[in-house]
Design an enzyme around this catalytic site. Structure first.
Site, PDB file in Angstrom:
ATOM      1  N   CYS A  36     -18.567  13.954 -39.810  1.00 45.96           N
ATOM      2  CA  CYS A  36     -19.330  14.722 -40.804  1.00 45.96           C
ATOM      3  C   CYS A  36     -20.836  14.505 -40.594  1.00 45.96           C
ATOM      4  CB  CYS A  36     -18.903  14.292 -42.203  1.00 45.96           C
ATOM      5  SG  CYS A  36     -19.962  14.941 -43.502  1.00 45.96           S
ATOM      6  N   ASP A  80     -34.584  19.596 -45.837  1.00 48.71           N
ATOM      7  CA  ASP A  80     -33.771  20.532 -45.058  1.00 48.71           C
ATOM      8  C   ASP A  80     -34.517  20.867 -43.759  1.00 48.71           C
ATOM      9  OD1 ASP A  80     -31.330  22.766 -45.971  1.00 48.71           O
ATOM     10  OD2 ASP A  80     -32.514  23.143 -44.162  1.00 48.71           O
ATOM     11  N   GLY A 114     -21.018  30.340 -48.482  1.00 49.45           N
ATOM     12  CA  GLY A 114     -22.097  30.097 -47.527  1.00 49.45           C
ATOM     13  C   GLY A 114     -22.293  28.639 -47.170  1.00 49.45           C
ATOM     14  N   HIS A 123     -19.856  18.642 -46.667  1.00 41.80           N
ATOM     15  CA  HIS A 123     -20.081  17.389 -47.412  1.00 41.80           C
ATOM     16  C   HIS A 123     -20.894  17.818 -48.623  1.00 41.80           C
ATOM     17  CE1 HIS A 123     -21.353  12.874 -47.369  1.00 41.80           C
ATOM     18  NE2 HIS A 123     -21.985  13.442 -48.406  1.00 41.80           N
ATOM     19  N   HIS A 154     -23.324  18.794 -51.309  1.00 40.78           N
ATOM     20  CA  HIS A 154     -24.778  18.640 -51.349  1.00 40.78           C
ATOM     21  C   HIS A 154     -25.371  19.664 -52.293  1.00 40.78           C
ATOM     22  CE1 HIS A 154     -23.826  21.408 -48.027  1.00 40.78           C
ATOM     23  NE2 HIS A 154     -24.958  22.031 -48.314  1.00 40.78           N
ATOM     24  N   HIS A 214     -28.928  21.731 -52.968  1.00 40.41           N
ATOM     25  CA  HIS A 214     -30.248  22.121 -52.497  1.00 40.41           C
ATOM     26  C   HIS A 214     -31.204  22.079 -53.696  1.00 40.41           C
ATOM     27  CE1 HIS A 214     -28.818  24.249 -48.701  1.00 40.41           C
ATOM     28  NE2 HIS A 214     -27.685  24.190 -49.391  1.00 40.41           N
TER      29      HIS A 214
END
Ligand code: AMP
Ligand code: ZN
Length: 114
Positions: free
Chosen positions: A4, A30, A92, A97, A99, A101
């Protein structure tokens, strides 16, 4: 999870630009920012996505949620921001894992997405 990407970032095996860390979560920038501020908040324990959250492991998602306002303050997002968690293929999600944003630093559209 051995294969991962975000587990590898948590383990320090893949570099990231860290913006916040505590015992439970890591937050980093990011690599393909969609706004002036674009941060990913990931739990240090692997969960596939929000679709895998249950009453037993909900604290793992909660770890991320408690970190979000701290990170927003660190980043100076005093006028608001957006939090997104993509789930599965149709949602999308490209990294399986869990997360969140954190997107901000400009006035975002009212139509979802970034
Ligand atoms: P999602 O599409 O919701 O699964 O989000 C995955 C995000 O991870 C995307 O916005 C990617 O730009 C970002 N990403 C992929 N690889 C890395 C990396 N090595 N470091 C930081 N962000 C990454
Ligand atoms: Zn993982």
């Amino acid at each position: 999870m051995a294969d991962c990407l975000f587990c590898k970032i948590v383990a320090g095996e893949i570099p990231s630009t860290k913006v916040y860390e505590d015992a439970t979560v890591l937050a980093f920038r990011d690599v393909a920012p969609q706004a002036p501020t674009h941060i990913l908040v990931v739990p240090k324990t692997h969960v596939d996505s929000l679709d895998a959250v249950t009453i037993e492991n909900a604290a793992i998602a909660g770890w991320c949620l408690q970190a979000i306002p701290k990170i927003a303050k660190l980043e100076g997002l005093t006028n608001g921001y957006r939090v997104i968690s993509n789930v599965g293929e149709d949602g999308g999600q490209t990294v399986p894992h869990l997360h969140f944003h954190i997107i901000g630093g400009k006035k975002l559209s009212n139509h979802g997405g970034f």
